[in-house]
Motif scaffolding. Structure first.
Motif, PDB file in Angstrom:
ATOM      1  N   SER A   1      47.030  -7.968 -53.576  1.00 16.51           N
ATOM      2  CA  SER A   1      46.291  -6.706 -53.431  1.00 16.51           C
ATOM      3  C   SER A   1      44.773  -7.150 -53.404  1.00 16.51           C
ATOM      4  O   SER A   1      44.399  -7.922 -54.515  1.00 16.51           O
ATOM      5  CB  SER A   1      46.641  -5.636 -54.370  1.00 16.51           C
ATOM      6  N   ILE A   2      43.983  -6.703 -52.509  1.00 18.24           N
ATOM      7  CA  ILE A   2      42.562  -6.976 -52.445  1.00 18.24           C
ATOM      8  C   ILE A   2      41.858  -5.589 -52.831  1.00 18.24           C
ATOM      9  O   ILE A   2      40.910  -5.373 -52.695  1.00 18.24           O
ATOM     10  CB  ILE A   2      41.890  -7.395 -51.217  1.00 18.24           C
ATOM     11  N   ASP A   3      42.496  -4.599 -53.278  1.00 18.31           N
ATOM     12  CA  ASP A   3      42.041  -3.336 -53.587  1.00 18.31           C
ATOM     13  C   ASP A   3      41.609  -2.559 -52.478  1.00 18.31           C
ATOM     14  O   ASP A   3      40.332  -1.866 -52.571  1.00 18.31           O
ATOM     15  CB  ASP A   3      40.878  -3.476 -54.808  1.00 18.31           C
ATOM     16  N   SER A   4      42.019  -2.607 -51.361  1.00 20.23           N
ATOM     17  CA  SER A   4      41.732  -1.783 -50.083  1.00 20.23           C
ATOM     18  C   SER A   4      42.974  -1.318 -49.667  1.00 20.23           C
ATOM     19  O   SER A   4      43.860  -2.069 -49.018  1.00 20.23           O
ATOM     20  CB  SER A   4      41.060  -2.555 -48.975  1.00 20.23           C
ATOM     21  N   ALA A   5      43.252   0.048 -49.953  1.00 18.85           N
ATOM     22  CA  ALA A   5      44.710   0.481 -49.593  1.00 18.85           C
ATOM     23  C   ALA A   5      45.243   0.300 -48.043  1.00 18.85           C
ATOM     24  O   ALA A   5      46.277  -0.184 -47.929  1.00 18.85           O
ATOM     25  CB  ALA A   5      44.660   1.948 -49.875  1.00 18.85           C
TER      26      ALA A   5
ATOM     27  N   ILE B   1      44.413  -1.918 -45.842  1.00 18.15           N
ATOM     28  CA  ILE B   1      45.019  -3.302 -45.451  1.00 18.15           C
ATOM     29  C   ILE B   1      45.775  -3.663 -46.336  1.00 18.15           C
ATOM     30  O   ILE B   1      46.700  -4.751 -46.186  1.00 18.15           O
ATOM     31  CB  ILE B   1      43.749  -4.159 -45.378  1.00 18.15           C
ATOM     32  N   ASP B   2      46.011  -3.317 -47.529  1.00 18.43           N
ATOM     33  CA  ASP B   2      47.077  -3.960 -48.597  1.00 18.43           C
ATOM     34  C   ASP B   2      48.642  -3.488 -48.085  1.00 18.43           C
ATOM     35  O   ASP B   2      49.510  -3.846 -48.498  1.00 18.43           O
ATOM     36  CB  ASP B   2      46.718  -3.242 -50.179  1.00 18.43           C
ATOM     37  N   THR B   3      48.388  -2.489 -47.324  1.00 19.42           N
ATOM     38  CA  THR B   3      50.017  -1.699 -46.586  1.00 19.42           C
ATOM     39  C   THR B   3      50.264  -3.164 -45.662  1.00 19.42           C
ATOM     40  O   THR B   3      51.468  -2.885 -45.431  1.00 19.42           O
ATOM     41  CB  THR B   3      49.692  -0.385 -46.168  1.00 19.42           C
ATOM     42  N   HIS B   4      49.233  -3.857 -45.226  1.00 21.49           N
ATOM     43  CA  HIS B   4      49.569  -4.733 -44.330  1.00 21.49           C
ATOM     44  C   HIS B   4      49.754  -6.030 -44.780  1.00 21.49           C
ATOM     45  O   HIS B   4      49.525  -7.051 -43.879  1.00 21.49           O
ATOM     46  CB  HIS B   4      48.698  -4.661 -43.034  1.00 21.49           C
ATOM     47  N   MET B   5      49.751  -6.405 -46.272  1.00 23.92           N
ATOM     48  CA  MET B   5      49.717  -7.545 -46.492  1.00 23.92           C
ATOM     49  C   MET B   5      51.342  -8.347 -46.358  1.00 23.92           C
ATOM     50  O   MET B   5      52.024  -7.664 -45.888  1.00 23.92           O
ATOM     51  CB  MET B   5      49.305  -7.540 -48.232  1.00 23.92           C
ATOM     52  N   ALA B   6      51.522  -9.507 -46.951  1.00 24.33           N
ATOM     53  CA  ALA B   6      52.932 -10.029 -46.958  1.00 24.33           C
ATOM     54  C   ALA B   6      53.878  -9.305 -47.717  1.00 24.33           C
ATOM     55  O   ALA B   6      53.494  -8.992 -48.959  1.00 24.33           O
ATOM     56  CB  ALA B   6      52.634 -11.444 -47.192  1.00 24.33           C
ATOM     57  N   GLN B   7      54.982  -9.139 -47.383  1.00 26.44           N
ATOM     58  CA  GLN B   7      56.016  -8.464 -48.038  1.00 26.44           C
ATOM     59  C   GLN B   7      56.614  -9.703 -48.891  1.00 26.44           C
ATOM     60  O   GLN B   7      56.724 -10.975 -48.484  1.00 26.44           O
ATOM     61  CB  GLN B   7      57.066  -7.776 -47.257  1.00 26.44           C
ATOM     62  N   ASN B   8      57.711  -9.393 -49.807  1.00 27.05           N
ATOM     63  CA  ASN B   8      58.274 -10.266 -50.589  1.00 27.05           C
ATOM     64  C   ASN B   8      57.416 -11.204 -51.468  1.00 27.05           C
ATOM     65  O   ASN B   8      58.044 -12.386 -51.972  1.00 27.05           O
ATOM     66  CB  ASN B   8      59.312 -11.243 -49.495  1.00 27.05           C
ATOM     67  N   THR B   9      56.359 -10.914 -51.784  1.00 22.77           N
ATOM     68  CA  THR B   9      55.522 -11.648 -52.635  1.00 22.77           C
ATOM     69  C   THR B   9      55.987 -11.761 -54.011  1.00 22.77           C
ATOM     70  O   THR B   9      55.723 -12.799 -54.777  1.00 22.77           O
ATOM     71  CB  THR B   9      54.098 -11.126 -52.435  1.00 22.77           C
ATOM     72  N   GLU B  10      56.594 -10.848 -54.564  1.00 25.03           N
ATOM     73  CA  GLU B  10      57.094 -10.917 -55.926  1.00 25.03           C
ATOM     74  C   GLU B  10      58.150 -12.243 -55.990  1.00 25.03           C
ATOM     75  O   GLU B  10      57.992 -12.850 -57.120  1.00 25.03           O
ATOM     76  CB  GLU B  10      57.637  -9.624 -56.487  1.00 25.03           C
TER      77      GLU B  10
ATOM     78  N   VAL C   1      37.441  -0.570 -49.975  1.00 25.99           N
ATOM     79  CA  VAL C   1      37.390   0.690 -49.642  1.00 25.99           C
ATOM     80  C   VAL C   1      38.810   1.021 -49.116  1.00 25.99           C
ATOM     81  O   VAL C   1      39.674   0.153 -48.740  1.00 25.99           O
ATOM     82  CB  VAL C   1      36.388   1.226 -48.277  1.00 25.99           C
ATOM     83  N   ASN C   2      39.183   2.403 -49.416  1.00 28.12           N
ATOM     84  CA  ASN C   2      40.598   2.520 -48.883  1.00 28.12           C
ATOM     85  C   ASN C   2      40.885   3.141 -47.577  1.00 28.12           C
ATOM     86  O   ASN C   2      42.172   3.237 -47.151  1.00 28.12           O
ATOM     87  CB  ASN C   2      41.295   3.583 -49.925  1.00 28.12           C
ATOM     88  N   GLU C   3      39.815   3.352 -46.708  1.00 24.60           N
ATOM     89  CA  GLU C   3      40.140   3.735 -45.541  1.00 24.60           C
ATOM     90  C   GLU C   3      39.381   2.439 -44.658  1.00 24.60           C
ATOM     91  O   GLU C   3      38.469   1.932 -44.989  1.00 24.60           O
ATOM     92  CB  GLU C   3      39.294   4.984 -45.390  1.00 24.60           C
ATOM     93  N   PHE C   4      40.071   2.545 -43.465  1.00 24.19           N
ATOM     94  CA  PHE C   4      39.519   1.234 -42.443  1.00 24.19           C
ATOM     95  C   PHE C   4      37.837   1.739 -42.242  1.00 24.19           C
ATOM     96  O   PHE C   4      37.389   2.517 -41.911  1.00 24.19           O
ATOM     97  CB  PHE C   4      40.231   1.327 -41.151  1.00 24.19           C
ATOM     98  N   ALA C   5      37.382   0.392 -42.491  1.00 25.69           N
ATOM     99  CA  ALA C   5      35.816   0.516 -42.302  1.00 25.69           C
ATOM    100  C   ALA C   5      35.373  -1.057 -41.767  1.00 25.69           C
ATOM    101  O   ALA C   5      35.916  -1.870 -42.454  1.00 25.69           O
ATOM    102  CB  ALA C   5      35.029   1.297 -43.143  1.00 25.69           C
ATOM    103  N   TYR C   6      34.572  -1.085 -40.808  1.00 23.07           N
ATOM    104  CA  TYR C   6      34.139  -2.289 -40.512  1.00 23.07           C
ATOM    105  C   TYR C   6      32.852  -2.650 -41.501  1.00 23.07           C
ATOM    106  O   TYR C   6      32.122  -1.651 -41.926  1.00 23.07           O
ATOM    107  CB  TYR C   6      33.371  -2.513 -38.815  1.00 23.07           C
TER     108      TYR C   6
END
Length: 278
Positions: free
Chosen positions: A183-187, A189-198, A245-250
């Motif tokens: 997790s990079i502490d941006s909600a 994009i963290d929902t779109h990270m790789a799954q099965n990481t644990e 940031v937790n919401e998408f932003a450029y």
């Protein structure tokens, strides 16, 4: 001309200098929409300028790694162009898929949740479960993309392949994939990270010679640590996302960038990000 993909790299000083570029997001040359055409032109020029600037620096480049999202829409002609540009450098290179390499988004003018995600077949030149060895390092490439999805996954078959490679070879190791695995502490994009990481991290515990993981996808520079592994996220050669940031932003002030990695013959790693000169 270098053959693609390479499996072995030899350097005069046994140090391996790697240029990582990521998230090129190139589009077809002919686009009717003027806004998208401007964005397309920017990404195209930025990719070529990043490559030119990096390779004009006072550092020998032994390998170029492209960690996904080569295109914005899947089109063989765009890959042909990218591969021609990379081959013209006469430097070995390796490319892996990102979500945009296996998924088209219809309705780019709409909010993300209203867009239609269309599954596409990855270009055959994008690598998965591929290894490159130097005298003192092993580089392991996996495909974390899922067709028709933005998020990724580290599949069980890829974890098993990594385990086999790391068991068979005790050289210091680097893993390259597209999606971030911490997790990079941006909600958003963290929902779109790789799954099965644990499962991935649990399976990596025995392998103390795993030193480095590099990825793209986040369009920003980050360094994280877990289990003695340094995990790098790298800026896009095109546009950047605002960090923390937790919401998408450029990130309007974020310039296109690239990462250097120097892998020493004693297993030590030096890495830094450079930004495109304005």
């Amino acid at each position: 001309m270098q053959s693609y993909p390479t499996n072995q790299i030899s350097t005069p000083d046994a140090q391996l200098n790697i240029l990582q570029i990521t998230d090129l997001h190139l589009s077809t040359p002919v686009i009717t929409d003027s806004h998208e055409s401007n964005a397309s032109t920017f990404c195209q020029h930025s990719f070529e300028n990043v490559l030119r600037q990096a390779l004009n620096e006072d550092i020998r480049c032994d390998l170029i790694i492209v960690t996904g999202d080569l295109v914005n829409r899947v089109d063989t002609h765009i890959y042909d162009h990218i591969f021609e540009v990379l081959q013209s450098t006469q430097i070995p290179f390796a490319c892996i898929a990102g979500n945009h390499d296996v998924t088209d988004e219809n309705g780019m003018d709409l909010p993300f949740f209203q867009r239609e995600l269309v599954a596409r077949t990855a270009d055959r030149r994008l690598l998965n479960r591929h290894a490159i060895e130097s005298e003192h390092w092993q580089l392991l490439f996996i495909d974390s993309s899922i067709t028709g999805k933005v998020e990724g996954e580290i599949r069980s078959i890829d974890i098993e392949w990594l385990r086999q490679r790391l068991t068979a070879c005790s050289k210091p190791a680097l893993i390259a994939l597209h999606h971030h695995i911490i997790s990079i502490d941006s909600a958003w994009i963290d929902t779109h990270m790789a799954q099965n990481t644990e499962s991935f991290w649990q399976n990596m515990v025995p392998f103390e010679h795993l030193q480095v993981i590099i990825s793209g996808h986040t369009h920003q520079e980050q360094v994280r640590y877990r289990q003695g592994v340094t995990v790098y996220s790298t800026p896009s050669t095109c546009y950047q996302f605002k960090p923390n940031v937790n919401e998408f932003a450029y990130d309007e002030s974020g310039l296109p960038g690239y990462r250097w990695l120097q892998l020493a013959n004693n297993g030590e790693v030096a890495s830094w990000v450079e930004r495109l000169d304005t």
